[in-house]
Scaffold this motif. Structure first.
Motif, PDB file in Angstrom:
ATOM      1  N   ASP A   6       0.835  -1.212   0.000  1.00  0.00           N
ATOM      2  CA  ASP A   6       0.000   0.000   0.000  1.00  0.00           C
ATOM      3  C   ASP A   6       0.863   1.252   0.000  1.00  0.00           C
ATOM      4  O   ASP A   6       0.514   2.268  -0.619  1.00  0.00           O
ATOM      5  CB  ASP A   6      -0.922  -0.003   1.217  1.00  0.00           C
ATOM      6  N   ILE A   7       1.980   1.193   0.723  1.00  0.00           N
ATOM      7  CA  ILE A   7       2.856   2.363   0.820  1.00  0.00           C
ATOM      8  C   ILE A   7       3.530   2.640  -0.527  1.00  0.00           C
ATOM      9  O   ILE A   7       3.662   3.795  -0.952  1.00  0.00           O
ATOM     10  CB  ILE A   7       3.909   2.155   1.925  1.00  0.00           C
ATOM     11  N   CYS A  12      -2.976   8.754  -6.756  1.00  0.00           N
ATOM     12  CA  CYS A  12      -3.140  10.176  -7.067  1.00  0.00           C
ATOM     13  C   CYS A  12      -4.252  10.777  -6.228  1.00  0.00           C
ATOM     14  O   CYS A  12      -5.290  10.147  -6.004  1.00  0.00           O
ATOM     15  CB  CYS A  12      -3.500  10.384  -8.547  1.00  0.00           C
ATOM     16  N   VAL A  13      -4.027  11.985  -5.781  1.00  0.00           N
ATOM     17  CA  VAL A  13      -5.087  12.772  -5.158  1.00  0.00           C
ATOM     18  C   VAL A  13      -5.578  13.752  -6.226  1.00  0.00           C
ATOM     19  O   VAL A  13      -4.801  14.590  -6.696  1.00  0.00           O
ATOM     20  CB  VAL A  13      -4.581  13.525  -3.911  1.00  0.00           C
ATOM     21  N   THR A  74       1.497   9.954  -4.760  1.00  0.00           N
ATOM     22  CA  THR A  74       2.221   9.267  -3.691  1.00  0.00           C
ATOM     23  C   THR A  74       2.649   7.884  -4.184  1.00  0.00           C
ATOM     24  O   THR A  74       2.093   7.358  -5.144  1.00  0.00           O
ATOM     25  CB  THR A  74       1.341   9.102  -2.438  1.00  0.00           C
ATOM     26  N   GLY A  75       3.650   7.307  -3.495  1.00  0.00           N
ATOM     27  CA  GLY A  75       4.118   5.975  -3.855  1.00  0.00           C
ATOM     28  C   GLY A  75       5.594   5.972  -4.206  1.00  0.00           C
ATOM     29  O   GLY A  75       6.276   7.014  -4.212  1.00  0.00           O
ATOM     30  N   PRO A  78       6.660   7.922  -7.857  1.00  0.00           N
ATOM     31  CA  PRO A  78       6.838   9.385  -7.794  1.00  0.00           C
ATOM     32  C   PRO A  78       8.063   9.785  -6.973  1.00  0.00           C
ATOM     33  O   PRO A  78       8.730  10.778  -7.295  1.00  0.00           O
ATOM     34  CB  PRO A  78       5.540   9.865  -7.124  1.00  0.00           C
ATOM     35  N   PHE A  79       8.348   9.006  -5.934  1.00  0.00           N
ATOM     36  CA  PHE A  79       9.518   9.316  -5.108  1.00  0.00           C
ATOM     37  C   PHE A  79      10.806   9.160  -5.917  1.00  0.00           C
ATOM     38  O   PHE A  79      11.684  10.026  -5.895  1.00  0.00           O
ATOM     39  CB  PHE A  79       9.546   8.394  -3.882  1.00  0.00           C
ATOM     40  N   LEU A  80      10.931   8.051  -6.657  1.00  0.00           N
ATOM     41  CA  LEU A  80      12.123   7.834  -7.473  1.00  0.00           C
ATOM     42  C   LEU A  80      12.213   8.853  -8.601  1.00  0.00           C
ATOM     43  O   LEU A  80      13.303   9.310  -8.950  1.00  0.00           O
ATOM     44  CB  LEU A  80      12.105   6.410  -8.041  1.00  0.00           C
TER      45      LEU A  80
END
Length: 405
Positions: A6-7, A12-13, A74-75, A78-80
């Motif tokens: 889940d993390i 998307c928001v 989020t996820g 997107p972080f990478l």
């Protein structure tokens, strides 16, 4: 507790605005699009969906005359994507974390506490060379076997405990207290004076005392005799017994004190000419980075810096900085005040040593004077101390024959 799936999932928001928002939500539900964390305000509706569902939402928004936009993502992806220019930093950080974790499985430092008879360096060297080499796995250390081996090696240890704290091995000692040797005699003996003095106190546990407080005695005089004469009521000698005399005799004695040293002395100090050497150690591997040349006649002082996290987690990396300096010798002269102060310190050290032996200082008649290029302390210390010591004697032959008859 949220799962890692889940993390790491890409979500998307989104912000939904328009006249037919409710119809749009119903159509999305009919197309199996799951909305979570739905919030409605004056500007529209905020909701969270998966990034895969976002592709379908973009197609449906045109049918319902609504507008959808992504507020945030989020996820893991997107972080990478956000830190793709800093991949090297992230990889290095993860590698350092892994190295620190792997290093924490070994012993990299040994501490010794509570020892005075044996030096800390001596014990650390013995442990690292014979018992637990630096770099040993923590899981491979047997505390019981280590303590047993140390007790066998150092026989003056009363109690010992070993603990593994992080990557540090801590060895704590409690040394045995030396007991005073008590000399006992089964054969007849006298208590005799070992030096001249004036008797102050006397306690005879066995035997017959021959002196009293106030009597002046010489070295070798009998203070308490092991010859015990038994008399009848008419004061006639009827029997003589020979015992081991026992007792304590305190006397006033004198110590002649004399101490001298020259007023001129040589002082050594560090010169301006210095050189520096650097050595690094990684695990058990030692590498010299810089060693200065021509250091004959130089004195050296080494300082080792071991890298650690907190007090328990030592890392297998240390740097040793060795400073070489050429000493300079200067001839100086004590002032009279400095000389007297030093002489007084020497006298107090001498008195402290006497007190450790049970000697009580009654009078201090030592004087200090500076003349003819030296500082001289001389005089007499009047003290109170035990002067009696046992000394065996031979029973007369006729007495032995009489007893046998």
């Amino acid at each position: 507790m949220r799962k890692w799936s889940d993390i790491c999932a890409h979500r998307c928001v989104i912000h939904i605005t328009g006249w037919e928002v409710e119809r749009f939500l119903n159509i999305c539900k009919h197309n199996d699009i799951l909305f979570t964390d739905v919030i409605m305000d004056k500007t529209g509706v905020f909701a969270t969906i998966s990034y895969k569902a976002w592709k379908t939402v973009q197609k449906l928004q045109e049918k319902c005359q609504v507008s959808c936009s992504i507020v945030t993502e989020t996820g893991l992806y997107p972080f990478l994507r956000k830190y793709k220019k800093r991949v090297a930093f992230v990889v290095s950080l993860m590698a350092c974390t892994g190295i620190v974790f792997y290093s924490s499985l070994f012993i990299w430092h040994i501490d010794v506490e509570g020892t005075s008879i044996y030096t800390e360096e001596e014990i650390v060297t013995y442990i690292s060379d014979s018992l637990v080499p630096i770099g040993t796995k923590r899981a491979a250390i047997s505390i019981a076997e280590l303590e047993k081996a140390l007790r066998m090696q150092y026989d003056q240890i009363a109690w010992i405990t070993c603990d593994v704290e992080g990557t540090r091995l801590v060895v704590r000692f409690v040394e045995t207290v030396e007991k005073e040797e008590v000399t006992t005699f089964d054969t007849p003996c006298n208590i005799v004076a070992v030096k001249d003095g004036i008797v102050l106190d006397l306690l005879a546990k066995s035997g017959t005392k021959l002196v009293n407080p106030g009597d002046e005695v010489k070295k070798g005089d009998v203070l308490i005799t092991g010859v015990v004469n038994i008399y009848n009521e008419y004061e006639e000698l009827i029997e003589t017994n020979y015992v081991a005399a026992d007792g304590i005799v305190y006397a006033q004695t004198k110590y002649q004190y004399q101490q001298a040293f020259p007023l001129d002395y040589t002082q050594k100090r560090q010169g301006k000419k210095k050189k520096t050497g650097i050595t690094i150690q990684l695990g058990n591997s030692v590498k010299t980075l810089h060693q200065p040349k021509l250091v004959d006649g130089y004195e050296q002082v080494s300082t080792t810096h071991t890298f650690h996290i907190g007090k328990a987690y030592y890392l297998p990396f240390s740097v040793t900085v060795t400073k070489y300096y050429q000493p300079i010798y200067e001839t100086k002269t004590y002032t009279e005040e400095e000389a007297r102060k030093k002489q007084e310190q020497l006298l107090q050290t001498y008195i402290a040593d006497l007190k450790k032996k049970g000697v009580e200082i009654l009078e201090n008649n030592v004087t200090i004077e500076c003349k003819d290029g030296e500082c001289l302390a001389s005089g007499i210390l009047v003290v109170r101390e035990i002067i009696g010591a046992p000394e065996t004697f031979v029973i007369p032959e006729e007495t032995i024959q009489k007893n046998e008859e």
